[in-house]
Design an enzyme around this catalytic site. Structure first.
Site, PDB file in Angstrom:
ATOM      1  N   TYR A   1      10.764  -1.963  -0.247  1.00  0.00           N
ATOM      2  CA  TYR A   1       9.331  -2.070   0.100  1.00  0.00           C
ATOM      3  C   TYR A   1       9.137  -2.661   1.490  1.00  0.00           C
ATOM      4  O   TYR A   1       8.168  -2.334   2.178  1.00  0.00           O
ATOM      5  CB  TYR A   1       8.572  -2.857  -0.982  1.00  0.00           C
ATOM      6  CG  TYR A   1       8.239  -1.963  -2.157  1.00  0.00           C
ATOM      7  CD1 TYR A   1       7.155  -1.088  -2.091  1.00  0.00           C
ATOM      8  CD2 TYR A   1       9.031  -1.937  -3.291  1.00  0.00           C
ATOM      9  CE1 TYR A   1       6.861  -0.230  -3.130  1.00  0.00           C
ATOM     10  CE2 TYR A   1       8.748  -1.079  -4.342  1.00  0.00           C
ATOM     11  CZ  TYR A   1       7.659  -0.231  -4.263  1.00  0.00           C
ATOM     12  OH  TYR A   1       7.368   0.634  -5.286  1.00  0.00           O
TER      13      TYR A   1
ATOM     14  N   ARG B   1       9.426   0.251   3.650  1.00  0.00           N
ATOM     15  CA  ARG B   1       8.211   1.078   3.589  1.00  0.00           C
ATOM     16  C   ARG B   1       7.048   0.397   4.307  1.00  0.00           C
ATOM     17  O   ARG B   1       6.241   1.052   4.963  1.00  0.00           O
ATOM     18  CB  ARG B   1       7.854   1.375   2.120  1.00  0.00           C
ATOM     19  CG  ARG B   1       8.801   2.427   1.531  1.00  0.00           C
ATOM     20  CD  ARG B   1       8.362   2.864   0.161  1.00  0.00           C
ATOM     21  NE  ARG B   1       7.009   3.376   0.127  1.00  0.00           N
ATOM     22  CZ  ARG B   1       6.270   3.463  -0.977  1.00  0.00           C
ATOM     23  NH1 ARG B   1       6.777   3.085  -2.140  1.00  0.00           N
ATOM     24  NH2 ARG B   1       5.051   3.935  -0.932  1.00  0.00           N
TER      25      ARG B   1
ATOM     26  N   GLN C   1      -4.163   7.504  -3.855  1.00  0.00           N
ATOM     27  CA  GLN C   1      -2.964   7.018  -4.548  1.00  0.00           C
ATOM     28  C   GLN C   1      -2.047   6.326  -3.541  1.00  0.00           C
ATOM     29  O   GLN C   1      -1.023   5.778  -3.903  1.00  0.00           O
ATOM     30  CB  GLN C   1      -2.210   8.202  -5.169  1.00  0.00           C
ATOM     31  CG  GLN C   1      -2.984   8.919  -6.248  1.00  0.00           C
ATOM     32  CD  GLN C   1      -2.375  10.294  -6.512  1.00  0.00           C
ATOM     33  OE1 GLN C   1      -1.530  10.463  -7.385  1.00  0.00           O
ATOM     34  NE2 GLN C   1      -2.797  11.296  -5.749  1.00  0.00           N
TER      35      GLN C   1
ATOM     36  N   VAL D   1      -0.543   3.731  -0.752  1.00  0.00           N
ATOM     37  CA  VAL D   1      -0.498   2.268  -0.641  1.00  0.00           C
ATOM     38  C   VAL D   1      -0.324   1.855   0.824  1.00  0.00           C
ATOM     39  O   VAL D   1      -0.145   0.677   1.115  1.00  0.00           O
ATOM     40  CB  VAL D   1       0.653   1.677  -1.499  1.00  0.00           C
ATOM     41  CG1 VAL D   1       0.416   1.953  -2.979  1.00  0.00           C
ATOM     42  CG2 VAL D   1       2.024   2.225  -1.088  1.00  0.00           C
TER      43      VAL D   1
ATOM     44  N   HIS E   1      -3.226   2.943  -6.720  1.00  0.00           N
ATOM     45  CA  HIS E   1      -1.864   2.443  -6.918  1.00  0.00           C
ATOM     46  C   HIS E   1      -1.593   1.160  -6.140  1.00  0.00           C
ATOM     47  O   HIS E   1      -0.444   0.833  -5.856  1.00  0.00           O
ATOM     48  CB  HIS E   1      -0.847   3.535  -6.572  1.00  0.00           C
ATOM     49  CG  HIS E   1      -0.884   4.682  -7.539  1.00  0.00           C
ATOM     50  ND1 HIS E   1      -0.308   5.905  -7.321  1.00  0.00           N
ATOM     51  CD2 HIS E   1      -1.453   4.771  -8.790  1.00  0.00           C
ATOM     52  CE1 HIS E   1      -0.516   6.708  -8.371  1.00  0.00           C
ATOM     53  NE2 HIS E   1      -1.215   6.047  -9.262  1.00  0.00           N
TER      54      HIS E   1
ATOM     55  N   CYS F   1       7.387 -18.239  -4.916  1.00  0.00           N
ATOM     56  CA  CYS F   1       6.044 -18.821  -4.927  1.00  0.00           C
ATOM     57  C   CYS F   1       6.171 -20.303  -5.330  1.00  0.00           C
ATOM     58  O   CYS F   1       7.182 -20.706  -5.914  1.00  0.00           O
ATOM     59  CB  CYS F   1       5.207 -18.054  -5.950  1.00  0.00           C
ATOM     60  SG  CYS F   1       3.516 -18.621  -6.131  1.00  0.00           S
TER      61      CYS F   1
ATOM     62  N   GLY G   1      -3.387  16.528  -0.376  1.00  0.00           N
ATOM     63  CA  GLY G   1      -2.052  15.955  -0.188  1.00  0.00           C
ATOM     64  C   GLY G   1      -1.467  15.282  -1.401  1.00  0.00           C
ATOM     65  O   GLY G   1      -0.707  14.326  -1.265  1.00  0.00           O
TER      66      GLY G   1
ATOM     67  N   ASN H   1      -3.422  21.570   0.364  1.00  0.00           N
ATOM     68  CA  ASN H   1      -1.988  21.320   0.156  1.00  0.00           C
ATOM     69  C   ASN H   1      -1.233  22.570   0.603  1.00  0.00           C
ATOM     70  O   ASN H   1      -1.580  23.676   0.175  1.00  0.00           O
ATOM     71  CB  ASN H   1      -1.720  21.054  -1.342  1.00  0.00           C
ATOM     72  CG  ASN H   1      -0.374  20.400  -1.579  1.00  0.00           C
ATOM     73  OD1 ASN H   1       0.627  20.762  -0.965  1.00  0.00           O
ATOM     74  ND2 ASN H   1      -0.352  19.430  -2.477  1.00  0.00           N
TER      75      ASN H   1
HETATM   76  P1  OAD Z   1       3.769  13.531  -3.922  1.00  0.00           P
HETATM   77  O1  OAD Z   1       4.928  13.233  -3.032  1.00  0.00           O
HETATM   78  O2  OAD Z   1       4.030  13.716  -5.362  1.00  0.00           O
HETATM   79  O3  OAD Z   1       3.040  14.839  -3.396  1.00  0.00           O
HETATM   80  C1  OAD Z   1       2.716  14.997  -2.058  1.00  0.00           C
HETATM   81  C2  OAD Z   1       2.036  16.329  -1.889  1.00  0.00           C
HETATM   82  O4  OAD Z   1       1.650  16.449  -0.537  1.00  0.00           O
HETATM   83  C3  OAD Z   1       2.923  17.534  -2.215  1.00  0.00           C
HETATM   84  O5  OAD Z   1       2.241  18.365  -3.138  1.00  0.00           O
HETATM   85  C4  OAD Z   1       3.091  18.236  -0.877  1.00  0.00           C
HETATM   86  O6  OAD Z   1       3.121  19.671  -0.997  1.00  0.00           O
HETATM   87  C5  OAD Z   1       1.859  17.793  -0.140  1.00  0.00           C
HETATM   88  N1  OAD Z   1       1.992  17.768   1.327  1.00  0.00           N
HETATM   89  C6  OAD Z   1       3.107  17.644   2.081  1.00  0.00           C
HETATM   90  N2  OAD Z   1       2.784  17.634   3.387  1.00  0.00           N
HETATM   91  C7  OAD Z   1       1.435  17.764   3.448  1.00  0.00           C
HETATM   92  C8  OAD Z   1       0.499  17.817   4.510  1.00  0.00           C
HETATM   93  N3  OAD Z   1       0.876  17.728   5.789  1.00  0.00           N
HETATM   94  N4  OAD Z   1      -0.819  17.944   4.206  1.00  0.00           N
HETATM   95  C9  OAD Z   1      -1.224  18.027   2.901  1.00  0.00           C
HETATM   96  N5  OAD Z   1      -0.381  17.984   1.872  1.00  0.00           N
HETATM   97  C10 OAD Z   1       0.923  17.853   2.134  1.00  0.00           C
HETATM   98  O7  OAD Z   1       2.694  12.383  -3.629  1.00  0.00           O
HETATM   99  P2  OAD Z   1       1.495  11.908  -4.569  1.00  0.00           P
HETATM  100  O8  OAD Z   1       0.857  13.050  -5.252  1.00  0.00           O
HETATM  101  O9  OAD Z   1       0.666  11.007  -3.758  1.00  0.00           O
HETATM  102  O10 OAD Z   1       3.222   6.491  -7.324  1.00  0.00           O
HETATM  103  O11 OAD Z   1       2.302  11.054  -5.639  1.00  0.00           O
HETATM  104  C11 OAD Z   1       1.605  10.395  -6.624  1.00  0.00           C
HETATM  105  C12 OAD Z   1       2.315   9.114  -6.946  1.00  0.00           C
HETATM  106  O12 OAD Z   1       3.674   9.377  -7.260  1.00  0.00           O
HETATM  107  C13 OAD Z   1       2.409   8.122  -5.797  1.00  0.00           C
HETATM  108  O13 OAD Z   1       1.265   7.349  -5.653  1.00  0.00           O
HETATM  109  C14 OAD Z   1       3.587   7.297  -6.181  1.00  0.00           C
HETATM  110  C15 OAD Z   1       4.508   8.435  -6.541  1.00  0.00           C
HETATM  111  O14 OAD Z   1       5.618   8.146  -7.296  1.00  0.00           O
HETATM  112  C16 OAD Z   1       3.824   5.345  -7.544  1.00  0.00           C
HETATM  113  O15 OAD Z   1       4.663   4.856  -6.804  1.00  0.00           O
HETATM  114  C17 OAD Z   1       3.347   4.674  -8.795  1.00  0.00           C
END
Ligand code: OAD
Length: 250
Positions: free
Chosen positions: A69, A72, A103, A105, A121, A152, A191, A217
């Site tokens: 983290y 990140r 979603q 962070v 998230h 802490c 996205g 997307n």
């Molecule tokens: P994902 O990594 O699952 O999905 C990202 C999406 O962005 C994919 O469908 C890609 O096709 C799309 N993508 C890539 N480049 C792009 C661009 N330039 N413009 C638009 N879209 C693009 O990410 P999330 O859906 O955010 O949770 O993932 C959901 C959660 O899963 C996250 O918040 C995290 C992860 O594990 C936790 O850590 C709890």
């Protein structure tokens, strides 16, 4: 449909919308240089979520989780918002009611200037004691202790204030997000792979409410077939279109 052409009936629904919701995921920050989780080059291709993003992982190896983290945090702190983030700041002024639910962070929506972002998230910018809940700035916590989570005063350890797999989302944030999704008339999903629940359930709520639901997307998602419109382009290209104007760009 996978183009930037927007059929007139959809434009009309955008023009007449009174309550708009944008639901964003990691793809919106891709053009800021941040990795997505899934898909080619995604974080979960190189790393196992259960070793990094669960309470069990933190208990088993707090240093490993903290260092990941910290990496990140540094990547996000060094990134800049992109045209999609900035375009969404302008969306606030286009509708009588507007809510941005993310979603992500990484804090980039707020850094671009979006207000009142609902962070489903949590946030990477804050550290929270896993025992007493005390909060402090994540950057300061990393500077004080780069290799392992700082302790802490209560004897607990600081962790990032993000939601891990197996943890509940903040019930207030989730219920506000659900409420807004269930009463919007325009819903833009941008996205996100739309695979992580309960977040992805917001799309279903908006659809059930009869909203015009648009996806941005470059790749299809499990919801693509049920969308009113899919814009198969990167967020930085597709989002800056003004939903209140009659042309696709501008
Ligand atoms: P994902 O990594 O699952 O999905 C990202 C999406 O962005 C994919 O469908 C890609 O096709 C799309 N993508 C890539 N480049 C792009 C661009 N330039 N413009 C638009 N879209 C693009 O990410 P999330 O859906 O955010 O949770 O993932 C959901 C959660 O899963 C996250 O918040 C995290 C992860 O594990 C936790 O850590 C709890």
């Amino acid at each position: 449909m996978e183009t930037l052409e927007i059929p007139e009936p959809i434009r009309e629904r955008c023009r007449s919308a009174r309550r708009a919701v944008v639901f964003s995921g990691a793809g919106v920050s891709r053009e800021s240089g941040l990795d997505t989780f899934r898909g080619a080059g995604g974080l979960w291709e190189r790393m196992r979520p259960e070793e990094l993003a669960t309470p069990e992982a933190f208990r088993a190896d707090p240093g490993k989780v903290w260092r990941w983290y910290a990496w990140r945090w540094k990547t996000a702190a060094g990134a800049q918002p992109n045209p999609a983030h900035y375009a969404l700041v302008r969306w606030e002024t286009l509708f009588p009611a507007f809510h941005l639910i993310t979603q992500n962070v990484d804090g980039l929506h707020a850094r671009a200037g979006s207000r009142g972002v609902l962070e489903l998230h949590g946030t990477l910018l804050t550290a929270r004691c896993h025992r007493c809940g005390r909060q402090r700035d994540m950057g300061e916590a990393i500077a004080a202790s780069p290799e392992k989570p700082p302790a802490c005063d209560c004897g607990g350890l600081f962790r990032p204030a993000v939601v891990w797999f197996g943890e509940n989302l903040d019930p207030e944030v989730l219920s506000q997000a659900q409420e807004e999704a269930a009463r919007c008339d325009l819903f833009l999903s941008v996205g996100t792979s739309s695979t992580v629940y309960p977040a992805a359930g917001l799309i279903e709520l908006a659809q059930r409410a009869g909203a015009c639901v648009i996806e941005v997307n470059p790749e299809p998602t499990p919801f693509s077939r049920r969308m009113d419109l899919c814009l198969g382009a990167p967020a930085g290209v597709a989002v800056p279109f003004s939903p209140r104007r009659s042309r696709a760009a501008g």
